[in-house]
Design an enzyme around this catalytic site. Structure first.
Site, PDB file in Angstrom:
ATOM      1  N   GLU A 127      80.866 -22.354  16.806  1.00 17.82           N
ATOM      2  CA  GLU A 127      79.422 -22.367  17.013  1.00 17.82           C
ATOM      3  C   GLU A 127      79.063 -23.367  18.105  1.00 17.82           C
ATOM      4  O   GLU A 127      79.814 -24.312  18.365  1.00 17.82           O
ATOM      5  CB  GLU A 127      78.701 -22.718  15.708  1.00 17.82           C
TER       6      GLU A 127
ATOM      7  N   ASP B 285      85.923 -14.738  16.049  1.00 23.76           N
ATOM      8  CA  ASP B 285      84.873 -15.693  15.694  1.00 23.76           C
ATOM      9  C   ASP B 285      85.149 -16.970  16.475  1.00 23.76           C
ATOM     10  O   ASP B 285      86.190 -17.606  16.296  1.00 23.76           O
ATOM     11  CB  ASP B 285      84.889 -15.960  14.186  1.00 23.76           C
TER      12      ASP B 285
ATOM     13  N   ARG C 100      72.289  -7.465  16.306  1.00 23.02           N
ATOM     14  CA  ARG C 100      73.215  -7.534  17.440  1.00 23.02           C
ATOM     15  C   ARG C 100      74.126  -6.315  17.419  1.00 23.02           C
ATOM     16  O   ARG C 100      74.550  -5.867  16.360  1.00 23.02           O
ATOM     17  CB  ARG C 100      74.087  -8.790  17.348  1.00 23.02           C
TER      18      ARG C 100
ATOM     19  N   ARG D 280      77.724  -8.900  20.055  1.00 24.34           N
ATOM     20  CA  ARG D 280      78.619  -9.775  19.307  1.00 24.34           C
ATOM     21  C   ARG D 280      80.001  -9.159  19.427  1.00 24.34           C
ATOM     22  O   ARG D 280      80.216  -8.005  19.058  1.00 24.34           O
ATOM     23  CB  ARG D 280      78.160  -9.844  17.846  1.00 24.34           C
TER      24      ARG D 280
END
Length: 128
Positions: free
Chosen positions: A30, A27, A64, A22
């Site tokens: 999605e 961010d 992750r 990650r």
């Protein structure tokens, strides 16, 4: 590299193991979120056939590895933000926020939309 899951998560294979990475400090939308597939595709295209260098910092609650990754001298998190495919984390360095503001002004990537919804807000509305 084995797989790009979305704009900020990869599955990698090293000689000794396979793991999910990650990317730290960003961010991305999605997969099911608007522009999510485009962010994934942009990262996959950048990584296609390239060797990665990774520095890991921690492991998250999902197992992750959290870390930074580079293709040559290009740091992936900063590249994603610069191209408009990810938001900076609040704790990201000032340089990240500067790149994000530039991408927004130039309407790159997700900033083509008038009010793109940040992934953390989208996840709240769409729990798994």
């Amino acid at each position: 590299m084995l797989r790009v899951h979305d704009g900020d998560t990869l599955t990698l294979r090293c000689p000794e193991r396979r793991f999910k990475l990650r990317l730290r400090g960003v961010d991305a939308p999605e997969h099911r979120q608007p522009r999510g597939r485009a962010a994934r595709r942009a990262l996959a295209e950048l990584l296609s056939g390239q060797a990665l260098r990774v520095t890991s910092y921690a492991v998250d609650r999902y197992g992750r590895v959290i870390g930074d990754a580079w293709v040559g001298d290009r740091e992936l998190s900063m590249w994603l933000v610069e191209r408009g495919w990810a938001w900076c984390a609040p704790s990201a360095p000032a340089a990240c926020h500067t790149l994000q503001a530039q991408a927004r002004r130039q309407r790159f990537g997700l900033w083509q939309d008038d009010n793109p919804e940040p992934p953390w807000a989208w996840r709240k509305k769409h729990p798994r």
